[in-house]
Write a protein that holds these residues in place. Sequence first.
Motif, short mmCIF file in Angstrom:
data_model
loop_
_atom_site.label_atom_id
_atom_site.label_comp_id
_atom_site.label_asym_id
_atom_site.label_seq_id
_atom_site.Cartn_x
_atom_site.Cartn_y
_atom_site.Cartn_z
N GLU A 1 0.84 -1.21 0.00
CA GLU A 1 0.00 0.00 0.00
C GLU A 1 0.87 1.25 0.00
OE1 GLU A 1 -3.16 0.95 -0.54
OE2 GLU A 1 -3.26 -1.18 -1.05
N HIS B 1 -2.86 -10.50 -6.28
CA HIS B 1 -3.93 -9.56 -5.94
C HIS B 1 -3.50 -8.13 -6.26
CE1 HIS B 1 -7.52 -8.26 -3.84
NE2 HIS B 1 -6.78 -7.37 -3.19
N LYS C 1 -4.73 -5.01 -9.35
CA LYS C 1 -5.33 -3.72 -9.00
C LYS C 1 -5.37 -2.80 -10.21
CE LYS C 1 -4.53 -2.97 -4.23
NZ LYS C 1 -4.10 -2.19 -3.15
N GLU C 2 -6.29 -1.89 -10.19
CA GLU C 2 -6.36 -0.90 -11.26
C GLU C 2 -5.41 0.26 -10.96
OE1 GLU C 2 -9.57 -0.56 -13.52
OE2 GLU C 2 -9.41 -2.73 -13.28
#
Length: 295
Positions: free
Chosen positions: A16, A48, A52-53
């Motif tokens: 993140e 995953h 992600k976009e």
Amino acid sequence: MRSLLFVPADSERKLEKALRSGADILILDLEDSVALSQKEEARRIAVHFLRKEAIPARVYVRVNALATGLTDEDLAAVMPARPAGIMLPKAEGGQDVALLSAKLRVHEAEHGIKDGATSILPIVTETAKAVFAAHTIAGASNRLCGLTWGAEDLSAEIGARVTRDDAGGYTGVFALARSITLLAAASAGVPAIDTVFPAFRDMEGFARDCRDAERDGFTGKMAIHPSQVPIINAAFTPSEEAIDHSRRVVAAFADAGARGVASVDGEMVDRPHLIRAERILERARLAGLDQGNGR
Ligand code: COA
Ligand code: MG
């Protein structure tokens, strides 16, 4: 490709954070920063993340070395999620790069990915054998997007207690590995990327390390902490003076017509100076700084 930030792929929190780091490339690590018991979880989180976009960087995956027997499982897990590139640690020459290239071709075909779309970035000095074989990487695969090197694994293999002396410079064998990386990258016609600087709280030492790398011909550097990214981006983006000088060298050559030599600021410039200037302008263009063609 100035800054490449390593992120342990089993850490969702760090992934993140990495999104806001400003790194040109993120390297999701499945290798040394992930414990054996966590490999499976790391692959799952990496996939995953790759799906992600709107990730503001290109995303590579560092797989486990070919000798571990884990590489195939790593590739089988992540390739459906289309990473931009694969970093190959402990790459021992062109044979290893060609083998990875063949594996990638199969995965690309199976998942409807364009043939050759996945880049390869090998780490070429992590074993003694790899250092001797580095020159064989030239021509091994047209997926090759750069070469990088590592000092820590090599030190473990040869039994060196440190990689740097008291003054902070690399000891002989690591300086050699670093130089071989520059030469192997030039002979393969791809960028040389400098290795990590483990003392991530020492910002002054890090900035010096970046400056030395840029001076010597590296065009980017790997980071292990987000705080290193802006320092790398600054050090490897050509300065205004360098861009201005390069433009004048290119212009002087254009004015010189058929002559192979010209003068800029009272100094002779010939072909190697022109090549250097063109390289700087290309790097500036990639960093979004130079729009013109040098005139
Ligand atoms: N990528 C993304 N985020 C990172 C990061 C990285 N490489 N390194 C640290 N961060 C985050 C931390 O999670 C922390 O966020 P938080 O406060 O929300 O938890 C913040 O940045 C500050 O981190 P800090 O406390 O200064 O460092 P740390 O002690 O948490 O981590 C390391 C130190 C060395 C363990 C960590 O930087 C790291 O994992 N680096 C990458 C290691 C790696 O991939 N090695 C393999 C290649 S050599
Ligand atoms: Mg390692």
